[in-house]
Design a protein around this motif. Structure first.
Motif, PDB file in Angstrom:
ATOM      1  N   UNK A  13       0.991  -1.248   0.098  1.00 44.29           N
ATOM      2  CA  UNK A  13       0.014   0.105   0.130  1.00 44.29           C
ATOM      3  C   UNK A  13       0.914   1.287  -0.008  1.00 44.29           C
ATOM      4  N   UNK A  14       2.009   1.251   0.852  1.00 40.92           N
ATOM      5  CA  UNK A  14       2.753   2.354   0.904  1.00 40.92           C
ATOM      6  C   UNK A  14       3.729   2.533  -0.464  1.00 40.92           C
TER       7      UNK A  14
ATOM      8  N   UNK B 187      17.719   9.473   2.898  1.00 38.91           N
ATOM      9  CA  UNK B 187      18.174   9.030   1.905  1.00 38.91           C
ATOM     10  C   UNK B 187      17.652  10.083   0.525  1.00 38.91           C
ATOM     11  N   UNK B 188      18.327  10.069  -0.526  1.00 40.63           N
ATOM     12  CA  UNK B 188      18.205  10.796  -1.496  1.00 40.63           C
ATOM     13  C   UNK B 188      17.827  10.261  -2.806  1.00 40.63           C
ATOM     14  N   UNK B 189      18.069   9.173  -3.022  1.00 44.59           N
ATOM     15  CA  UNK B 189      17.905   8.463  -4.372  1.00 44.59           C
ATOM     16  C   UNK B 189      17.191   6.981  -4.254  1.00 44.59           C
ATOM     17  N   UNK B 190      16.430   6.632  -2.970  1.00 45.85           N
ATOM     18  CA  UNK B 190      15.754   5.530  -3.103  1.00 45.85           C
ATOM     19  C   UNK B 190      14.168   5.561  -3.526  1.00 45.85           C
ATOM     20  N   UNK B 191      13.806   5.022  -4.374  1.00 52.26           N
ATOM     21  CA  UNK B 191      12.474   4.898  -5.005  1.00 52.26           C
ATOM     22  C   UNK B 191      11.672   4.786  -4.066  1.00 52.26           C
ATOM     23  N   UNK B 192      11.657   3.794  -3.268  1.00 55.10           N
ATOM     24  CA  UNK B 192      10.616   3.349  -2.355  1.00 55.10           C
ATOM     25  C   UNK B 192      11.406   3.101  -1.159  1.00 55.10           C
ATOM     26  N   UNK B 193      11.425   4.270   0.002  1.00 52.95           N
ATOM     27  CA  UNK B 193      11.842   4.140   1.158  1.00 52.95           C
ATOM     28  C   UNK B 193      11.449   3.238   2.008  1.00 52.95           C
ATOM     29  N   UNK B 194      10.071   2.814   1.774  1.00 50.54           N
ATOM     30  CA  UNK B 194       9.227   1.930   2.901  1.00 50.54           C
ATOM     31  C   UNK B 194       9.999   0.291   2.339  1.00 50.54           C
ATOM     32  N   UNK B 195      10.293   0.176   1.184  1.00 47.66           N
ATOM     33  CA  UNK B 195      11.110  -1.195   1.074  1.00 47.66           C
ATOM     34  C   UNK B 195      12.307  -1.181   1.549  1.00 47.66           C
TER      35      UNK B 195
ATOM     36  N   UNK C 281      18.081  -2.658  -4.034  1.00 45.01           N
ATOM     37  CA  UNK C 281      16.859  -2.055  -3.771  1.00 45.01           C
ATOM     38  C   UNK C 281      17.092  -1.014  -4.762  1.00 45.01           C
ATOM     39  N   UNK C 282      16.058  -0.483  -5.627  1.00 42.76           N
ATOM     40  CA  UNK C 282      16.090   0.405  -6.753  1.00 42.76           C
ATOM     41  C   UNK C 282      16.449   1.615  -6.146  1.00 42.76           C
ATOM     42  N   UNK C 283      17.554   2.393  -6.693  1.00 39.83           N
ATOM     43  CA  UNK C 283      17.902   3.870  -6.698  1.00 39.83           C
ATOM     44  C   UNK C 283      17.392   4.612  -7.961  1.00 39.83           C
ATOM     45  N   UNK C 284      17.049   5.771  -7.861  1.00 35.71           N
ATOM     46  CA  UNK C 284      16.923   6.411  -9.001  1.00 35.71           C
ATOM     47  C   UNK C 284      17.524   7.988  -8.836  1.00 35.71           C
ATOM     48  N   UNK C 285      17.837   8.473  -9.936  1.00 35.90           N
ATOM     49  CA  UNK C 285      18.391   9.756  -9.742  1.00 35.90           C
ATOM     50  C   UNK C 285      17.635  11.007  -9.171  1.00 35.90           C
ATOM     51  N   UNK C 286      18.149  11.776  -8.512  1.00 34.67           N
ATOM     52  CA  UNK C 286      17.499  12.698  -7.704  1.00 34.67           C
ATOM     53  C   UNK C 286      16.745  13.504  -8.355  1.00 34.67           C
ATOM     54  N   UNK C 287      16.695  13.657  -9.777  1.00 36.34           N
ATOM     55  CA  UNK C 287      15.728  14.445 -10.538  1.00 36.34           C
ATOM     56  C   UNK C 287      14.318  13.520 -10.623  1.00 36.34           C
ATOM     57  N   UNK C 288      14.296  12.066 -10.285  1.00 33.67           N
ATOM     58  CA  UNK C 288      13.055  11.288 -10.308  1.00 33.67           C
ATOM     59  C   UNK C 288      11.812  12.113  -9.379  1.00 33.67           C
ATOM     60  N   UNK C 289      12.430  12.785  -8.179  1.00 31.09           N
ATOM     61  CA  UNK C 289      11.653  13.599  -7.254  1.00 31.09           C
ATOM     62  C   UNK C 289      11.098  14.846  -7.412  1.00 31.09           C
TER      63      UNK C 289
END
Lengths: 363, 363
Positions: free
Chosen positions: A108-109, A152-160, A188-196
């Motif tokens: 859900x999260x 954290x700055x690059x984690x797509x889903x911090x809950x995971x 765990x999936x990391x994304x570039x900061x621009x994702x956010x």
């Protein structure tokens, strides 16, 4: 406005109330003579606390806030309602088929983190430095195992990532680049900061910085910017409770501020003996009062119902101190309380008996 | 071995016991018929809990650990005892002259941070990357105000930065470079990373890394390396409680792990209605159980004495879960409990009635 989706709604409201009273009263010991629901509703008046008992149940929040009905468009309301409903349904599907409350909370999260609507994951607000700094935590009521990540700055889903900290490390909490190092090692999936990046959050930061330049009065973001955290609590068919919370923090925050969302006992707590709680609001007050743990302690030690305990803290302790916010709380019988002392709290629930029900404002 | 320093020792032990029983019993409500001290000592047997009541009081710990009497030289014992005594006396002087419990806690902990003997400040252990990463927190029982810092690398006295976060910011917790930015703005003393170098801690890291290469079994530091946090609790003449905790973390720690010391509710809590607590031990267990807040909740909600509550958590809950450690805890009457489930805990107290008394092992 109350969104009672037709897909899963089963019982009539009258039946729901009877179930709630029966299970609510069953959950309290010495106070069993008192009708728990009436007590709760009477005590809070506008707290909009729901109490339902069920074989399985999930509740989510999308943040307590200052939004008033007149300031929100019907289109935005239905986007929020649709996102919360989708989160409830993805969690509910897991629970209905016998899956774990931890899986339901995480799924859900993740969905809410992936939406730009909420201040978590994709929709995270910007810090003073124009970055997105994410916090999350999760807890297993069966074992008291817990995991949390901060800053954290690059984690797509911090809950995971929080769940991975809980399950694949001996630690409870990791922060900053170290936490991202762990994420990398764990795949765990990391994304570039621009994702956010989202335009609306960026504009919020510009407004906050402009206000700061003009007034110099409130250098850490206005009240509205402190709210918007996302959380979930769930009970599965095996009787296990879980809770999780994930956030993008405060618009314009500085100094590596950490709020209550990644703090076990403040923003998140779960204990099969008593409760699962996720909080949203002015995090500093949640930390000083160990809000999530305090609600569980009241259930366990004072034998208050979940509604009484959540109200005592949210509508009592926090209101006295000026701490804005709300919680979603669930007891081992699936009874749910969702008090908040702000004008609105995005919230909803879905259980084996009822729902999904999604609400934004007070009734 | 018990170090009863002559400078301030006043009452005889018999008198102390009477005071303790009187005040211990006075602190409990419904359980007033039970003799609190006898109860406590009976329940824990080897917990070495002291209970004294006083107009003002301070207690400190220098960490729970695995040290056994036979492995410690008399010379090292007296160095530890002298440092703890000095910390008690600097705090006690503040309290005796009417100063605040916050001032006493901060002054005592600064002194221990400046000593190379303890895993805090100067004597901090090294992370896996060969850095020193410091955490601290402080809480004011009168207002529930709290401050905490995590993962700072250049702050000479993290306890003072934690207090500044509490008093000069709207936040409770700051971490990493952001916290150091705040320290710079506030004129808090920063030091080069080399300040924290001590040969013995460096050798501990080398041994831990060597063990890791050989065994690959326990990649996060052996048990002995997890222990050694420093903390203080105090009651002042105005009836205000305070608590503080400061640590260098775990030898060989990775991934930006944050333990219980900077977590309000886990390693530190203070509430004038109930207690002040500082913990030391395997931090993950203290976080999962919200140990410091739970002890206060037991006093407040179950009306347990401070000795009963501290024992229930340290010798009960933590032992059941395998969580090594101990706490120092004080109630609003100055009654002190210091249970630990490890072979040793560096600890001591000084009150308006008695002390300083410093102990390392079980009696």
């Amino acid at each position: 406005m109350s969104y009672r989706m037709t897909t899963r709604t089963t019982g009539a409201l009258r039946r729901l109330a009877i179930v709630a009273i029966a299970l609510g009263a069953a959950a309290v010991g010495p106070a069993a003579a008192r009708p728990a629901v009436a007590q709760t509703v009477g005590a809070t008046e506008q707290a909009a606390a729901q109490e339902v008992g069920a074989e399985w149940a999930i509740a989510v929040h999308g943040g307590a806030g200052t939004a008033r009905r007149e300031s929100m468009t019907p289109e935005l309301e239905s986007r929020y309602a649709a996102a919360l409903t989708a989160a409830l349904e993805v969690g509910g599907e897991i629970l209905a088929s016998g899956g774990s409350s931890l899986d339901a909370v995480e799924a859900a999260l993740r969905l809410l983190e992936d939406s730009p609507l909420f201040n978590a994951g994709k929709g995270a607000v910007f810090t003073h430095d124009g970055r997105n700094e994410l916090d999350a935590s999760i807890m297993d009521g069966a074992s008291l195992a817990a995991g949390a990540v901060a800053a954290v700055h690059h984690v797509k889903n911090p809950i995971s990532l929080a769940r991975r900290v809980m399950e694949a490390s001996p630690h409870v909490m990791m922060a900053g680049v170290g936490a991202e190092e762990f994420a990398l090692e764990q795949g765990i999936e990391l994304v570039p900061a621009t994702y956010f990046f989202t335009e609306s959050r960026w504009q919020s930061l510009q407004r906050a910085r402009e206000a700061e330049r003009r007034a110099d009065a409130e250098p850490v973001g206005a009240l509205g910017d402190r709210l918007g955290t996302v959380g979930a609590v769930a009970l599965d068919r095996h009787g296990n409770l879980a809770a999780g919370t994930t956030t993008g923090g405060m618009t314009n925050k500085r100094f590596g501020r950490i709020g209550d969302s990644p703090i076990i006992g403040a923003g998140t707590y779960a204990d099969n003996r008593a409760c699962a709680v996720s909080g949203t609001g002015h995090g500093e007050f949640f930390m000083r009062n160990a809000v999530a743990h305090d609600i569980c302690a009241r259930v366990l030690y004072l034998e208050e119902s979940i509604g009484e305990a959540a109200d005592a803290v949210v509508m009592g302790v926090l209101v006295e101190q000026g701490g804005d916010g709300g919680v979603i709380a669930m007891d081992p019988e699936g009874v749910i309380a969702m008090p908040f002392n702000t004008p609105s709290m995005l919230r909803g629930y879905l259980t084996s008996e009822e729902g999904p029900v999604v609400e934004i404002f007070r009734e």
